[in-house]
Structures are given as C-alpha cells and as structure tokens.
Design a protein around this motif. Structure first.
Motif, PDB file in Angstrom:
ATOM      1  N   VAL A 106       0.489  -1.602   0.027  1.00 42.27           N
ATOM      2  CA  VAL A 106       0.050   0.224  -0.077  1.00 42.27           C
ATOM      3  C   VAL A 106       1.210   1.246   0.203  1.00 42.27           C
ATOM      4  O   VAL A 106       0.882   2.420  -0.825  1.00 42.27           O
ATOM      5  CB  VAL A 106      -0.822   0.136   1.085  1.00 42.27           C
ATOM      6  N   ILE A 107       2.032   0.874   0.702  1.00 48.49           N
ATOM      7  CA  ILE A 107       2.840   2.376   0.924  1.00 48.49           C
ATOM      8  C   ILE A 107       3.556   2.538  -0.698  1.00 48.49           C
ATOM      9  O   ILE A 107       3.369   3.190  -0.868  1.00 48.49           O
ATOM     10  CB  ILE A 107       3.902   2.456   1.902  1.00 48.49           C
ATOM     11  N   ALA A 108       4.092   1.533  -0.953  1.00 49.62           N
ATOM     12  CA  ALA A 108       4.322   1.695  -2.276  1.00 49.62           C
ATOM     13  C   ALA A 108       3.334   2.359  -3.405  1.00 49.62           C
ATOM     14  O   ALA A 108       4.280   2.951  -4.318  1.00 49.62           O
ATOM     15  CB  ALA A 108       5.422   0.394  -2.718  1.00 49.62           C
ATOM     16  N   PRO A 144      -5.530   4.505  -3.866  1.00 45.46           N
ATOM     17  CA  PRO A 144      -4.962   3.421  -3.719  1.00 45.46           C
ATOM     18  C   PRO A 144      -4.619   2.238  -3.422  1.00 45.46           C
ATOM     19  O   PRO A 144      -3.352   1.407  -4.085  1.00 45.46           O
ATOM     20  CB  PRO A 144      -5.277   3.730  -1.673  1.00 45.46           C
ATOM     21  N   ILE A 145      -5.646   1.928  -4.355  1.00 45.82           N
ATOM     22  CA  ILE A 145      -5.647   0.454  -3.987  1.00 45.82           C
ATOM     23  C   ILE A 145      -5.545   0.572  -5.672  1.00 45.82           C
ATOM     24  O   ILE A 145      -4.472  -0.772  -6.343  1.00 45.82           O
ATOM     25  CB  ILE A 145      -7.170  -0.253  -4.443  1.00 45.82           C
ATOM     26  N   LEU A 146      -5.887   0.824  -6.821  1.00 45.63           N
ATOM     27  CA  LEU A 146      -5.055   0.645  -7.837  1.00 45.63           C
ATOM     28  C   LEU A 146      -3.609   0.535  -8.068  1.00 45.63           C
ATOM     29  O   LEU A 146      -3.109  -0.155  -8.532  1.00 45.63           O
ATOM     30  CB  LEU A 146      -5.322   1.796  -8.677  1.00 45.63           C
ATOM     31  N   TRP A 147      -3.458   1.734  -7.097  1.00 49.34           N
ATOM     32  CA  TRP A 147      -1.745   1.815  -7.602  1.00 49.34           C
ATOM     33  C   TRP A 147      -1.025   0.329  -6.584  1.00 49.34           C
ATOM     34  O   TRP A 147       0.128  -0.436  -6.458  1.00 49.34           O
ATOM     35  CB  TRP A 147      -1.250   3.049  -7.393  1.00 49.34           C
ATOM     36  N   THR A 148      -2.507  -0.206  -5.381  1.00 46.64           N
ATOM     37  CA  THR A 148      -1.383  -1.472  -4.736  1.00 46.64           C
ATOM     38  C   THR A 148      -1.237  -2.149  -5.680  1.00 46.64           C
ATOM     39  O   THR A 148      -0.403  -3.615  -5.420  1.00 46.64           O
ATOM     40  CB  THR A 148      -2.298  -1.392  -3.680  1.00 46.64           C
ATOM     41  N   VAL A 149      -1.931  -2.226  -6.310  1.00 45.04           N
ATOM     42  CA  VAL A 149      -2.437  -3.359  -7.107  1.00 45.04           C
ATOM     43  C   VAL A 149      -0.850  -3.684  -8.241  1.00 45.04           C
ATOM     44  O   VAL A 149      -1.190  -4.884  -8.480  1.00 45.04           O
ATOM     45  CB  VAL A 149      -3.911  -3.665  -8.073  1.00 45.04           C
ATOM     46  N   VAL A 150      -1.050  -2.000  -8.701  1.00 39.32           N
ATOM     47  CA  VAL A 150      -0.071  -2.513 -10.018  1.00 39.32           C
ATOM     48  C   VAL A 150       1.592  -2.394  -9.390  1.00 39.32           C
ATOM     49  O   VAL A 150       1.685  -3.153 -10.075  1.00 39.32           O
ATOM     50  CB  VAL A 150      -0.211  -0.796 -10.419  1.00 39.32           C
ATOM     51  N   MET A 151       1.378  -2.478  -8.131  1.00 42.34           N
ATOM     52  CA  MET A 151       2.842  -2.120  -7.044  1.00 42.34           C
ATOM     53  C   MET A 151       3.007  -3.904  -7.151  1.00 42.34           C
ATOM     54  O   MET A 151       4.260  -4.616  -7.558  1.00 42.34           O
ATOM     55  CB  MET A 151       3.106  -1.614  -6.367  1.00 42.34           C
ATOM     56  N   MET A 152       1.962  -4.354  -6.517  1.00 44.54           N
ATOM     57  CA  MET A 152       1.848  -5.827  -6.392  1.00 44.54           C
ATOM     58  C   MET A 152       1.829  -6.567  -7.643  1.00 44.54           C
ATOM     59  O   MET A 152       2.820  -7.882  -7.717  1.00 44.54           O
ATOM     60  CB  MET A 152       0.831  -6.606  -6.146  1.00 44.54           C
TER      61      MET A 152
END
Length: 452
Positions: A106-108, A144-152
């Motif tokens: 999430v932070i990433a 935030p969820i969108l970017w969490t998914v992208v980073m993962m």
C-alpha cells in the motif's frame, strides 16, 4: 534437493539482490527522519556502531541458517532444529513477511501515485494544500487500491521469472538505477542556498544530543534497516553457493545499505534547511513535508522542482520494489516448496492473497475506518504487530537458536566456509550472537512496548 536448488549466478548478484532486500523505504524515509529527531551526526555514529554489533552478526546468522538449510525459511529452521519446537521460528518469519507484504505494498503504491501527481503538477501548492492532498488520496476508495495492485503486479512479474532470471537480473538493473537517481537528487539538493547547513547537520556530530533515546533509536534502526527476522535474508541465503563468503557479504551489504541511508540524508537535509524546514518532520516527511520543500526550494525554476519531485518518487518506488521482491519471495518459496506447486502457482497465490490484505489495509484508512482492533486501524495494527512484536521476537529467538542450540561446529563450518576463510573472528561472532545481540534485541523490544 539442495543440488537442484537455484543459486545466484555471481557475487555481484548476491550483493545487489540482498542489498536490495535491505534497501527500502526505511533507508530513504525512516533513516533521515530518525536522524533528524535524534540530533544528526551523533545519531549516525551510534547507528554505525549498532550495525557492527547487532546488524551484521544477525545477518550472518540468517545467512548460515538459509545456506545450510537450502530451503525456504520455514524448512531451513526445521532442518537445523531436527524438527524440534525451534522450527516455529522459521514459520514466524514467513508469516511476518507475508503480513508486511500486504501493508507495505500500500505504501509502495502511494509512491507510484506521487510519480503521477508530480507529472500532472498536482503537488504544486502550499503546505496545507499538500497535506490535504495526501489525506484525500490515502483515504480514497479506488486510487490507493489501483496503485497497490500495480505495484504487486510488478513484483509478481519479477518473482515468477525465478532467482537468476527474475530476482538477480532485476536487482542488477534496479539497484544501480536507484543509486544514480539518488546521486542526481543529492547534487541538486546540495546546490541549493544554505544547503551547507543541512550537510553539516548530517556530518558534524553534536554530542550534546547524546542520550539513551539516541542509542535506542539507532539500535532499532540498525535492526530494521537490514531486514532482520523477516525471512528475506534467510531465503536469499538459501540461494547462495558454498563459495560465498558470508561475513564479507554481510559487511558489503550493510555498507551499501548504510551508504544509501546517508545519501538519503544528504538528499533531504540540504533541501529542508534551504527553506527553513526542521529536519525532524517525522513519518509525514516524504508525502507531506518534502513536496512542499521541493516547491519552495526550486521556486525560482518551477520545472526543476517538478523534475526533482518526479525523480524522488521514482527513487522511492524503486526502493520499495526491491524490498517487495524479497518479501514476496519469502512466501513464494514457502508455498512453492511446502505445497509442491510450481513457482508460478506459488507466486500467484501469494500475489492475490497479499493484494487482498493490502486492499483491506488501504480501506481501513478511509471507507472502512470503523474496522479497528484495540483503537488501532487495521493498517496500523499490521504495522504494530509485525514491527514491534513479531520482528523482535523472531530476531531474539534466532540468536538463541544459532548461538545455543545449533551445534557449534556446524556454525563454525558455515562461518568459515569449511575452513577456507579465516576463523579469527568466529569467537567474536559467537559472543555477539550468544550474549550481545539477544540483549540488544530485548532492549529494543522493551523500549517499543514502553517498558524501558
């Protein structure tokens, strides 16, 4: 099985991959604000001593367990423990890494959002505007969820490629890129007016600041900065060859980790002092304080402020990704080996499950803020349980396990590469791991609980 196990292909791969595991947001974010809160260079000197007394011996210990076990962290501990209760220390490491992966992603993801925001000019404004921007974004349902998914997904695509084709290959690409970006921002920061005050703050010791708080802060930072007890170091060590010099590697990795932390200070403090911002902004430093610092410091050339902001958040994203790779690998190797699944299947299970954890953690900051345990939001609870309970307990038990339970000859053989490396430091190492390190970790634990 150990003969068929993948290995890193080069010494450089070992150093960059394991250093990438250690280098993360803790170096670029936590170290500078800890230094700022604890008096600058005085904290840095104590920190270096703590790395020597605690960080490097603990890292070597995890190297020994990982390389000798030649398996995922849980199985490596089980093999050395002979199936005794000590094996659960390894399972604790896997669980800790899994939980950290969830909220760390999430932070990433926030870092990725700030890359986008820098490009779009969304961070241009006064301190109140930047603070409101972060609050609105972090509590939003979707972004935030969108970017969490992208980073993962980025971490997933690297992990499924394996040890050499994924972890080692991308570490060799990402770590030098991270270092170059860091140097560029350091140069830009040090060229600002009054930047010399920031440099002096970091490099000129003020011993009047020395107290027990400085020591405890440095001790804790040295423990967390090197990713001790997360399973990352142990897992990566399982891919080391028998020729890898464990002590030399630990010193080199700790050196890289510390160098990047110091450069992060040289990046942040000169810019902060140039606009009159105190260097002890705390955890809000990177998402609230620094955007405003960049805006003010480069006010004369606005486009330069945008470029520096963009490079800074790209740097943070790279640091987060290298750490996320290692956290992901801890759980992936466990699922892959213990449940006899392919690496791709194991990585997919980990990615999906930790992504769900991350989504819940993100929502707990906004839409699901009512979900709390003991007055802690789920996001904060995950951080507290893993960082202040699981990690110190895991590190403490690892020291006792290797120092007192595992046969001394086995530890000595691994430490000296079966007699091919000088054994003069072994008695010192054994003393540190048996007595000094457990006591240091116990002090960290009690201090975090407010008992010291």
């Amino acid at each position: 099985m150990s003969e068929q196990r993948a290995n890193f292909g080069s010494k450089l791969g070992v150093i960059l991959a394991t250093a990438g595991s250690a280098v993360g947001l803790g170096n670029v974010w936590r170290f500078p604000y800890m230094t700022g809160e604890n008096g600058g260079a005085a904290f840095l000197l104590v920190y270096l001593g703590c790395v020597l007394l605690l960080g490097i011996p603990c890292m070597v210990s995890e190297f020994i367990i990982g390389r000798h076990g030649a398996a995922n962290t849980a199985r490596a501990y089980e093999r050395l423990s002979g199936g005794s209760a000590w094996k659960y220390v390894g399972f604790l490491g896997v669980l800790t890494a899994f939980l950290i992966t969830g909220y760390y992603t999430v932070i990433a993801g926030w870092c990725l959002q700030y890359i986008y925001a820098s490009l779009m000019g969304q961070l241009n404004g006064d301190a109140t505007y930047v603070s409101d921007y972060f609050t609105a974004f972090s509590t939003d349902v979707f972004r935030p969820i969108l970017w969490t998914v992208v980073m993962m997904l980025m971490a997933h695509l690297i992990i499924i490629r394996g040890v050499r084709g994924g972890i080692e290959r991308f570490s060799k690409l990402l770590m030098p890129l991270l270092f170059v970006l860091l140097l560029i921002i350091v140069v830009a920061s040090c060229m600002l007016p009054d930047a010399g005050k920031g440099v002096a703050f970091l490099l000129k010791p003020d011993f009047s600041k020395m107290n027990s708080g400085v020591f405890l802060g440095a001790l804790g930072q040295s423990f967390y900065s090197l990713s001790i007890a997360m399973g990352c170091v142990c897992t990566y060590a399982s891919y080391f060859s028998r020729q890898t010099n464990l002590v030399t590697s630990a010193v080199q990795i700790a050196g890289v980790d510390t160098l990047i932390a110091v450069l992060a200070g040289l990046m942040i403090f000169p810019a902060a002092f140039s606009v009159g911002v105190t260097p002890d902004a705390g955890p809000s430093l990177i998402f609230i304080t620094l955007p405003n610092v960049f805006n003010e410091a480069f006010a004369a050339v606005p486009w330069l402020g945008t470029v520096v902001s963009l490079l800074f958040y790209a740097l943070l994203s790279l640091a987060a990704l290298t750490s996320l790779m290692s956290l992901h690998e801890v759980s992936t190797s466990f699922i892959h080996e213990e449940f006899h699944l392919s690496r791709g299947q194991g990585a997919t299970i980990v990615s999906v499950s930790t992504m769900l954890v991350g989504i819940v953690c993100s929502l707990s900051l906004g839409a699901w803020s009512g979900l709390s345990i003991g007055e802690k939001l789920l996001f904060d609870l995950f951080d507290y349980v893993t960082g202040q309970i699981f990690l110190p307990i895991g590190g403490f038990l690892t020291c006792l396990f290797l120092g007192w339970f595992v046969p001394k000859q086995l530890v000595k053989d691994e430490f000296t590469n079966w007699g091919t490396v000088s054994r003069r430091l072994f008695p010192v190492y054994l003393f540190l791991i048996r007595i000094v390190c457990p006591l240091c970790i116990l002090v960290i634990f009690l201090n975090q609980l407010g008992l010291l």
